[in-house]
Write a protein that holds these residues in place. Structure first.
Motif, PDB file in Angstrom:
ATOM      1  N   LYS A  14       0.689  12.676  -7.102  1.00  0.00           N
ATOM      2  CA  LYS A  14       0.744  13.656  -8.192  1.00  0.00           C
ATOM      3  C   LYS A  14       2.144  14.257  -8.262  1.00  0.00           C
ATOM      4  CE  LYS A  14      -4.081  14.990  -7.980  1.00  0.00           C
ATOM      5  NZ  LYS A  14      -5.033  16.085  -7.772  1.00  0.00           N
ATOM      6  N   LYS A  15       2.637  14.381  -9.470  1.00  0.00           N
ATOM      7  CA  LYS A  15       3.944  14.987  -9.663  1.00  0.00           C
ATOM      8  C   LYS A  15       3.826  16.500  -9.471  1.00  0.00           C
ATOM      9  CE  LYS A  15       5.760  11.120 -11.027  1.00  0.00           C
ATOM     10  NZ  LYS A  15       6.192  10.261  -9.973  1.00  0.00           N
ATOM     11  N   LYS A  16       4.816  17.073  -8.809  1.00  0.00           N
ATOM     12  CA  LYS A  16       4.799  18.516  -8.565  1.00  0.00           C
ATOM     13  C   LYS A  16       5.298  19.229  -9.817  1.00  0.00           C
ATOM     14  CE  LYS A  16       5.899  21.690  -4.897  1.00  0.00           C
ATOM     15  NZ  LYS A  16       6.624  21.888  -3.640  1.00  0.00           N
ATOM     16  N   ILE A  69       0.840  -1.204   0.000  1.00  0.00           N
ATOM     17  CA  ILE A  69       0.000   0.000   0.000  1.00  0.00           C
ATOM     18  C   ILE A  69       0.874   1.252   0.000  1.00  0.00           C
ATOM     19  CG2 ILE A  69      -1.624   1.321   1.413  1.00  0.00           C
ATOM     20  CD1 ILE A  69      -2.846  -1.364   2.258  1.00  0.00           C
ATOM     21  N   LEU A  70       1.953   1.239   0.772  1.00  0.00           N
ATOM     22  CA  LEU A  70       2.856   2.389   0.820  1.00  0.00           C
ATOM     23  C   LEU A  70       3.509   2.648  -0.530  1.00  0.00           C
ATOM     24  CD1 LEU A  70       4.248   4.544   2.572  1.00  0.00           C
ATOM     25  CD2 LEU A  70       6.005   2.847   3.067  1.00  0.00           C
ATOM     26  N   VAL A  71       3.971   1.590  -1.190  1.00  0.00           N
ATOM     27  CA  VAL A  71       4.582   1.745  -2.517  1.00  0.00           C
ATOM     28  C   VAL A  71       3.546   2.246  -3.512  1.00  0.00           C
ATOM     29  CG1 VAL A  71       5.606   0.454  -4.430  1.00  0.00           C
ATOM     30  CG2 VAL A  71       6.402   0.076  -2.095  1.00  0.00           C
ATOM     31  N   ASN A  72       2.314   1.759  -3.402  1.00  0.00           N
ATOM     32  CA  ASN A  72       1.245   2.210  -4.292  1.00  0.00           C
ATOM     33  C   ASN A  72       0.974   3.702  -4.112  1.00  0.00           C
ATOM     34  OD1 ASN A  72      -0.816   2.220  -6.115  1.00  0.00           O
ATOM     35  ND2 ASN A  72      -2.306   1.315  -4.741  1.00  0.00           N
ATOM     36  N   PHE A  73       0.937   4.168  -2.872  1.00  0.00           N
ATOM     37  CA  PHE A  73       0.737   5.600  -2.621  1.00  0.00           C
ATOM     38  C   PHE A  73       1.904   6.420  -3.158  1.00  0.00           C
ATOM     39  CE2 PHE A  73      -2.276   4.832   1.107  1.00  0.00           C
ATOM     40  CZ  PHE A  73      -3.376   5.218   0.370  1.00  0.00           C
TER      41      PHE A  73
END
Length: 49
Positions: free
Chosen positions: A40-42, A31-35
């Motif tokens: 969103k890219k800055k 789940i952490l890797v998925n998040f």
């Protein structure tokens, strides 16, 4: 003679608990890797101002 057949400790419960703990840890890491991957890219903020 009877004491030879007496189980001193049953390992089944410990093995099951370790397997459940490992499954939970792997799920949380997934789940952490998925998040991290779906964040969103800055982009440049000059266009917004």
């Amino acid at each position: 003679m009877i004491s030879q057949n007496l189980a001193l400790y049953n390992w089944n419960n410990g093995v099951i608990m370790i397997a459940i703990f490992a499954l939970v840890c792997i799920t949380l890491v997934g789940i952490l890797v998925n998040f991290m991957m779906s964040g969103k890219k800055k982009e440049d903020t000059d266009e917004d101002q």
